[in-house]
Design a protein around this motif. Sequence first.
Motif, mmCIF file in Angstrom:
data_model
loop_
_atom_site.group_PDB
_atom_site.id
_atom_site.type_symbol
_atom_site.label_atom_id
_atom_site.label_comp_id
_atom_site.label_asym_id
_atom_site.label_seq_id
_atom_site.Cartn_x
_atom_site.Cartn_y
_atom_site.Cartn_z
ATOM 1 N N VAL A 136 41.396 45.381 23.496
ATOM 2 C CA VAL A 136 40.169 46.151 23.662
ATOM 3 C C VAL A 136 39.418 45.427 24.762
ATOM 4 O O VAL A 136 39.159 44.224 24.668
ATOM 5 N N ARG A 137 39.110 46.152 25.817
ATOM 6 C CA ARG A 137 38.416 45.559 26.964
ATOM 7 C C ARG A 137 37.075 46.240 27.157
ATOM 8 O O ARG A 137 36.871 47.374 26.732
ATOM 9 N N TYR A 138 36.190 45.520 27.840
ATOM 10 C CA TYR A 138 34.870 46.063 28.149
ATOM 11 C C TYR A 138 34.637 45.927 29.640
ATOM 12 O O TYR A 138 34.790 44.845 30.211
ATOM 13 N N GLY A 139 34.271 47.037 30.261
ATOM 14 C CA GLY A 139 34.015 47.043 31.697
ATOM 15 C C GLY A 139 34.263 48.421 32.254
ATOM 16 O O GLY A 139 34.036 49.433 31.581
ATOM 17 N N ASP A 140 34.783 48.471 33.482
ATOM 18 C CA ASP A 140 35.072 49.722 34.169
ATOM 19 C C ASP A 140 36.536 50.091 33.930
ATOM 20 O O ASP A 140 37.430 49.384 34.395
ATOM 21 N N PRO A 141 36.824 51.194 33.234
ATOM 22 C CA PRO A 141 38.220 51.580 32.987
ATOM 23 C C PRO A 141 38.998 51.863 34.279
ATOM 24 O O PRO A 141 40.216 51.794 34.286
ATOM 25 N N ALA A 142 38.293 52.156 35.361
ATOM 26 C CA ALA A 142 38.966 52.386 36.634
ATOM 27 C C ALA A 142 39.517 51.076 37.210
ATOM 28 O O ALA A 142 40.399 51.092 38.070
ATOM 29 N N GLN A 143 38.995 49.931 36.738
ATOM 30 C CA GLN A 143 39.460 48.614 37.172
ATOM 31 C C GLN A 143 39.754 47.764 35.925
ATOM 32 O O GLN A 143 39.053 46.792 35.641
ATOM 33 N N PRO A 144 40.795 48.130 35.178
ATOM 34 C CA PRO A 144 41.043 47.475 33.889
ATOM 35 C C PRO A 144 41.348 45.982 33.994
ATOM 36 O O PRO A 144 41.032 45.220 33.081
ATOM 37 N N LYS A 145 41.928 45.539 35.094
ATOM 38 C CA LYS A 145 42.272 44.122 35.220
ATOM 39 C C LYS A 145 41.046 43.235 35.363
ATOM 40 O O LYS A 145 41.091 42.056 35.039
ATOM 41 N N GLU A 146 39.941 43.790 35.835
ATOM 42 C CA GLU A 146 38.703 43.023 35.962
ATOM 43 C C GLU A 146 37.838 43.091 34.709
ATOM 44 O O GLU A 146 36.852 42.369 34.584
ATOM 45 N N ALA A 147 38.160 43.971 33.785
ATOM 46 C CA ALA A 147 37.360 44.143 32.566
ATOM 47 C C ALA A 147 37.543 42.940 31.637
ATOM 48 O O ALA A 147 38.581 42.286 31.632
ATOM 49 N N ARG A 148 36.529 42.682 30.849
ATOM 50 C CA ARG A 148 36.532 41.554 29.914
ATOM 51 C C ARG A 148 37.332 41.910 28.662
ATOM 52 O O ARG A 148 37.123 42.951 28.048
#
Length: 157
Positions: A136-148
């Motif tokens: 489960v990540r938090y951030g921009d789904p368009a840039q999943p690798k940068e999400a927390r």
Amino acid sequence: MASRSIAFRALAAIVATTALSAPFAQSASAATTPARTTTVSASEENPFRWMDLDGLRAEYRFMCPAGHCVGYWSLVLTDEVAKRSYRGGEFFAYAPATGEFGFFLNTDIATRTVRHPRQVRLVDSEFTRSHPRFEVRYGDPAQPKEARVVATATTWM
């Protein structure tokens, strides 16, 4: 774009109905077994019991869409993780090995992202069964690798 939205909503309804009807169908068949009473506790039916959960916990709930109640297991954020501060992004389920996205069950609708940590609810689905590790990540789904990364689920094989 509108046809994609309609197709996505139809797929979401099918996924949610399938995920939620399986436990109900199992209960119905167990109830019709003659002369044999088998009590299965909710913990024994937990489809996530074999997973190593970090920041997630399994929760058994009831939902009554259209007046027909069904019980189901889901993964939700632990209280500690849900209490953290989140601003400027969305929660999404992501499998880093394949780059695929999962869906959350928001009330009775499957959605790809949610904004509030209490809306994170993953049901037993093709996504959770087919990926040995998902996050489960938090951030921009368009840039999943940068999400927390806020939580993980791993199935050891």
